[in-house]
Structure formats: C-alpha cells, structure tokens
Design an enzyme around this catalytic site. Structure first.
Site, PDB file in Angstrom:
ATOM      1  N   ASN A 111       0.853  -1.203   0.000  1.00 40.26           N
ATOM      2  CA  ASN A 111       0.000   0.000   0.000  1.00 40.26           C
ATOM      3  C   ASN A 111       0.875   1.234   0.000  1.00 40.26           C
ATOM      4  O   ASN A 111       1.979   1.217   0.561  1.00 40.26           O
ATOM      5  CB  ASN A 111      -0.863  -0.007   1.269  1.00 40.26           C
ATOM      6  CG  ASN A 111      -1.706   1.258   1.412  1.00 40.26           C
ATOM      7  OD1 ASN A 111      -2.346   1.695   0.449  1.00 40.26           O
ATOM      8  ND2 ASN A 111      -1.710   1.850   2.611  1.00 40.26           N
ATOM      9  N   HIS A 113       0.769   4.966   1.497  1.00 36.68           N
ATOM     10  CA  HIS A 113       0.023   5.739   2.487  1.00 36.68           C
ATOM     11  C   HIS A 113       0.594   7.158   2.553  1.00 36.68           C
ATOM     12  O   HIS A 113       1.811   7.320   2.650  1.00 36.68           O
ATOM     13  CB  HIS A 113       0.107   5.069   3.858  1.00 36.68           C
ATOM     14  CG  HIS A 113      -0.634   5.824   4.912  1.00 36.68           C
ATOM     15  ND1 HIS A 113      -2.006   5.782   5.023  1.00 36.68           N
ATOM     16  CD2 HIS A 113      -0.207   6.676   5.870  1.00 36.68           C
ATOM     17  CE1 HIS A 113      -2.379   6.568   6.017  1.00 36.68           C
ATOM     18  NE2 HIS A 113      -1.311   7.125   6.551  1.00 36.68           N
ATOM     19  N   SER A 140       4.614   6.837   2.525  1.00 35.74           N
ATOM     20  CA  SER A 140       5.261   5.572   2.868  1.00 35.74           C
ATOM     21  C   SER A 140       4.660   4.449   2.029  1.00 35.74           C
ATOM     22  O   SER A 140       3.440   4.393   1.857  1.00 35.74           O
ATOM     23  CB  SER A 140       5.015   5.214   4.343  1.00 35.74           C
ATOM     24  OG  SER A 140       5.360   6.272   5.213  1.00 35.74           O
ATOM     25  N   ASP A 149      -2.454   0.251   8.362  1.00 33.11           N
ATOM     26  CA  ASP A 149      -1.298   1.139   8.130  1.00 33.11           C
ATOM     27  C   ASP A 149      -0.138   0.833   9.087  1.00 33.11           C
ATOM     28  O   ASP A 149       0.712   1.696   9.336  1.00 33.11           O
ATOM     29  CB  ASP A 149      -1.709   2.616   8.247  1.00 33.11           C
ATOM     30  CG  ASP A 149      -2.675   3.030   7.156  1.00 33.11           C
ATOM     31  OD1 ASP A 149      -2.585   2.484   6.047  1.00 33.11           O
ATOM     32  OD2 ASP A 149      -3.542   3.895   7.418  1.00 33.11           O
TER      33      ASP A 149
HETATM   34  N1  NHR Z   1      -6.580  -2.988   5.434  1.00 36.89           N
HETATM   35  C1  NHR Z   1      -5.790  -3.575   6.323  1.00 36.89           C
HETATM   36  N2  NHR Z   1      -6.264  -4.635   6.977  1.00 36.89           N
HETATM   37  N3  NHR Z   1      -4.540  -3.134   6.614  1.00 36.89           N
HETATM   38  C2  NHR Z   1      -4.078  -2.029   5.994  1.00 36.89           C
HETATM   39  O1  NHR Z   1      -2.859  -1.603   6.300  1.00 36.89           O
HETATM   40  C3  NHR Z   1      -4.877  -1.349   5.034  1.00 36.89           C
HETATM   41  C4  NHR Z   1      -6.147  -1.879   4.783  1.00 36.89           C
HETATM   42  C5  NHR Z   1      -6.994  -1.256   3.869  1.00 36.89           C
HETATM   43  C6  NHR Z   1      -6.615  -0.085   3.250  1.00 36.89           C
HETATM   44  C7  NHR Z   1      -5.035   1.815   2.953  1.00 36.89           C
HETATM   45  C8  NHR Z   1      -5.169   2.873   4.074  1.00 36.89           C
HETATM   46  C9  NHR Z   1      -4.378   4.132   3.759  1.00 36.89           C
HETATM   47  O2  NHR Z   1      -3.327   4.080   3.101  1.00 36.89           O
HETATM   48  C10 NHR Z   1      -5.365   0.476   3.531  1.00 36.89           C
HETATM   49  C11 NHR Z   1      -4.482  -0.160   4.409  1.00 36.89           C
HETATM   50  C12 NHR Z   1      -8.925   3.361   4.165  1.00 36.89           C
HETATM   51  C13 NHR Z   1      -9.146   3.702   5.482  1.00 36.89           C
HETATM   52  C14 NHR Z   1     -10.547   3.960   6.006  1.00 36.89           C
HETATM   53  O3  NHR Z   1     -10.734   4.379   7.139  1.00 36.89           O
HETATM   54  C15 NHR Z   1      -8.054   3.754   6.346  1.00 36.89           C
HETATM   55  C16 NHR Z   1      -6.791   3.487   5.862  1.00 36.89           C
HETATM   56  C17 NHR Z   1      -6.578   3.145   4.525  1.00 36.89           C
HETATM   57  C18 NHR Z   1      -7.658   3.086   3.674  1.00 36.89           C
HETATM   58  N4  NHR Z   1     -11.614   3.694   5.203  1.00 36.89           N
HETATM   59  C19 NHR Z   1     -13.035   3.838   5.545  1.00 36.89           C
HETATM   60  C20 NHR Z   1     -13.623   2.464   5.889  1.00 36.89           C
HETATM   61  O4  NHR Z   1     -14.565   2.452   6.721  1.00 36.89           O
HETATM   62  C21 NHR Z   1     -13.849   4.370   4.398  1.00 36.89           C
HETATM   63  C22 NHR Z   1     -13.444   5.733   3.970  1.00 36.89           C
HETATM   64  C23 NHR Z   1     -14.030   6.144   2.636  1.00 36.89           C
HETATM   65  O5  NHR Z   1     -14.687   5.365   1.931  1.00 36.89           O
HETATM   66  O6  NHR Z   1     -13.793   7.306   2.239  1.00 36.89           O
HETATM   67  O7  NHR Z   1     -13.226   1.444   5.305  1.00 36.89           O
HETATM   68  O8  NHR Z   1      -4.747   5.228   4.216  1.00 36.89           O
HETATM   69  C1  GAR Z   2      -2.691   8.903  -2.759  1.00 37.54           C
HETATM   70  O1  GAR Z   2      -2.172  10.108  -2.242  1.00 37.54           O
HETATM   71  C2  GAR Z   2      -2.586   7.812  -1.735  1.00 37.54           C
HETATM   72  O2  GAR Z   2      -1.442   7.925  -0.930  1.00 37.54           O
HETATM   73  C3  GAR Z   2      -3.815   8.067  -0.922  1.00 37.54           C
HETATM   74  O3  GAR Z   2      -4.798   8.456  -1.845  1.00 37.54           O
HETATM   75  C4  GAR Z   2      -4.185   9.034  -2.983  1.00 37.54           C
HETATM   76  C5  GAR Z   2      -4.658   8.305  -4.199  1.00 37.54           C
HETATM   77  O4  GAR Z   2      -4.292   8.983  -5.363  1.00 37.54           O
HETATM   78  N1  GAR Z   2      -4.246   6.888  -0.231  1.00 37.54           N
HETATM   79  C6  GAR Z   2      -5.067   6.926   0.798  1.00 37.54           C
HETATM   80  O5  GAR Z   2      -5.423   7.972   1.297  1.00 37.54           O
HETATM   81  C7  GAR Z   2      -5.538   5.587   1.280  1.00 37.54           C
HETATM   82  N2  GAR Z   2      -6.449   5.766   2.327  1.00 37.54           N
HETATM   83  P1  GAR Z   2      -4.422   8.270  -6.775  1.00 37.54           P
HETATM   84  O6  GAR Z   2      -5.799   7.647  -6.877  1.00 37.54           O
HETATM   85  O7  GAR Z   2      -4.269   9.386  -7.760  1.00 37.54           O
HETATM   86  O8  GAR Z   2      -3.327   7.249  -6.899  1.00 37.54           O
END
Ligand code: NHR
Ligand code: GAR
Length: 216
Positions: A111, A113, A140, A149
């Site tokens: 991923n 982040h 990262s 994360d």
């Molecule tokens: N899942 C696991 N188990 N572990 C990780 O490290 C993950 C993952 C799923 C996604 C990306 C992460 C980021 O880079 C990621 C890492 C979504 C949320 C979130 O709160 C948090 C972190 C990340 C992605 N999502 C809400 C939810 O309820 C919905 C938010 C929305 O739809 O806008 O799933 O940041």
């Molecule tokens: C990126 O900045 C990525 O790091 C972030 O969303 C953007 C996606 O851009 N990811 C998250 O926030 C995951 N929760 P993109 O669709 O243009 O690649």
C-alpha cells in the site's frame, strides 16, 4: 504477457495517478511485471478509465451492494484470485480490509500511504500534518498486514511543509513523490529483491529499518 512477468492486480478508489505511474513504468519493462487487472470499489473512479485506455481489465465491485465487510472482501478475494497475481497493489484504495482477506495475500500486498508512518495512520493525513505544525511530511510504501497502516515500511519519501500550505497543496507535493517511489517498489518485488519476513521488509537480503529504505 512475457513469460517471466509478474501479474499485478491494482485496487483503487479514485483518480488512479499512482496506477498510471505503475502502468507507465512497466510499459518499457514488460518482462518484469504487468498490471493484469484494476479493481475499484467506486463506480466513478477515474482510474477505471486509465485502465481501459491501457487495455487493462477494469472491474468495479461497489461496496454499497454488500451488507457486510466479510461479504465484500470474499467476492473481492475471488475476483483477485481469478487473475492469479504475484502482487496486489493498493493505490488509493479507501476501504479497510478484513484480517482474513489480508492474510490470504500475506507478503504479496503493498500500500502507499500519504504520511511518514508511523505518524498519521488512517484518513486526512495532510490536514493532520498541518495541524501538528510539522516541517516535513511525505508518503510511505508498506506491506499490508491486518494492522491498519501498521505493516512494515519499505520506503518513505519526504517533502517540506511550507508556511502557508493548505491540505490540497501539500497533498499535491506528496503525490508527486508517490509516483516516483511506488513503481520502484513494485519493480523490487517483481524482481524478487523484496520480501516480508517475520513482519519485516527485506531488500536484497537486508532487513530494512522502521522507516524503510533510506532515500535521503
Ligand atoms: N486494510 C488492512 N487490513 N490493513 C491495511 O494496512 C490497510 C487496509 C486497507 C486499506 C489503505 C489505508 C491508507 O493508506 C489500507 C491499508 C482506508 C481507510 C478507512 O478508514 C483507512 C486506511 C486506509 C484506507 N476507510 C473507511 C472504511 O470504513 C472508508 C473511507 C471512505 O470510503 O472514504 O473502510 O490510508
Ligand atoms: C494517494 O495520495 C494515496 O497515498 C492516498 O490516496 C491518494 C490516491 O491517489 N491513499 C489513501 O489515502 C488511502 N487511504 P491516486 O488515486 O491518484 O493514486
């Protein structure tokens, strides 16, 4: 597809600029890796258009059609497995994934982040960095584990935070860096230089530090 190329499935939710960077990077490195499918949880994600424009299979599995996370992740897992990927890439994928799902792709899911982990897990990272008065921020790339994360960091890229930045400007600066580092990590993985062992990222046989491969 080149016989040796690692099949890659990319999960997205939006614009897909990281997806584009990966597609472009592997255009001239077809023997190393190939994006074979792009899956979005949002029907209007622009990244689906990017996939179609590159003749890559573009699939939407809308989370709104599922009652539970388990039901969603089960179908998502089946769809991904259909492509027999060597690597699953989360590129702006906005859904938290269940532990069962993550474990089924353990060691082969990464991923990007938008923060210097372990700072600012979860959402709204750019605003969080501004609110904290940080002088530097960044992105990262990490292996995905059930700990949100919290998986081992592979590489980070830093950007300065300027006095009058807003979240949008800062996000743009970070995303420019994301597009540089993400394809390189995918390349390392496809060339079998990068693995996850005992919850650590290992590059060329060396365990990486908490902040991953040093870039500065
Ligand atoms: N899942 C696991 N188990 N572990 C990780 O490290 C993950 C993952 C799923 C996604 C990306 C992460 C980021 O880079 C990621 C890492 C979504 C949320 C979130 O709160 C948090 C972190 C990340 C992605 N999502 C809400 C939810 O309820 C919905 C938010 C929305 O739809 O806008 O799933 O940041
Ligand atoms: C990126 O900045 C990525 O790091 C972030 O969303 C953007 C996606 O851009 N990811 C998250 O926030 C995951 N929760 P993109 O669709 O243009 O690649």
């Amino acid at each position: 597809m080149e016989a040796s190329a690692v099949p890659i499935v990319v999960l997205i939710s939006g614009n897909g600029s990281n997806l584009q960077a990966i597609i472009d990077y592997f255009e001239s490195r077809a023997t190393i890796g190939k994006v074979v499918a792009v899956i979005s949880n949002r029907p209007n994600a622009y990244g689906l258009e990017r996939a179609k424009n590159a003749n890559i299979e573009a699939i939407c599995i809308d989370h709104k059609n599922f009652d539970t996370r388990e039901a969603y992740d089960n179908l998502l897992q089946k769809q991904i497995e259909h492509f027999q990927p060597g690597l699953v890439v989360l590129a702006g994928f906005m859904r938290i994934l269940t532990a069962d799902f993550v474990q089924s792709f353990e060691g082969r899911m990464i991923n990007i982040h938008p923060s210097l982990l372990p700072k600012y897990k979860g959402l709204n990272t750019h605003q969080k960095a501004l609110d904290a008065g940080d002088k530097e921020h960044g992105a990262s790339v990490h292996f995905v584990t059930p700990d949100l994360d919290g998986g081992p960091v592979i590489i980070q890229s830093k950007v300065p935070v300027f006095e009058n930045d807003n979240a949008e400007e800062l996000a743009q600066r970070v995303q420019e860096q994301e597009r540089n580092i993400f394809p390189i990590v995918v390349d390392w993985f496809c060339q079998k230089r990068l693995t996850m062992k005992n919850n650590k990222a290992v590059l060329d046989g060396n365990e990486l530090s908490e902040s991953g491969y040093a870039t500065d």
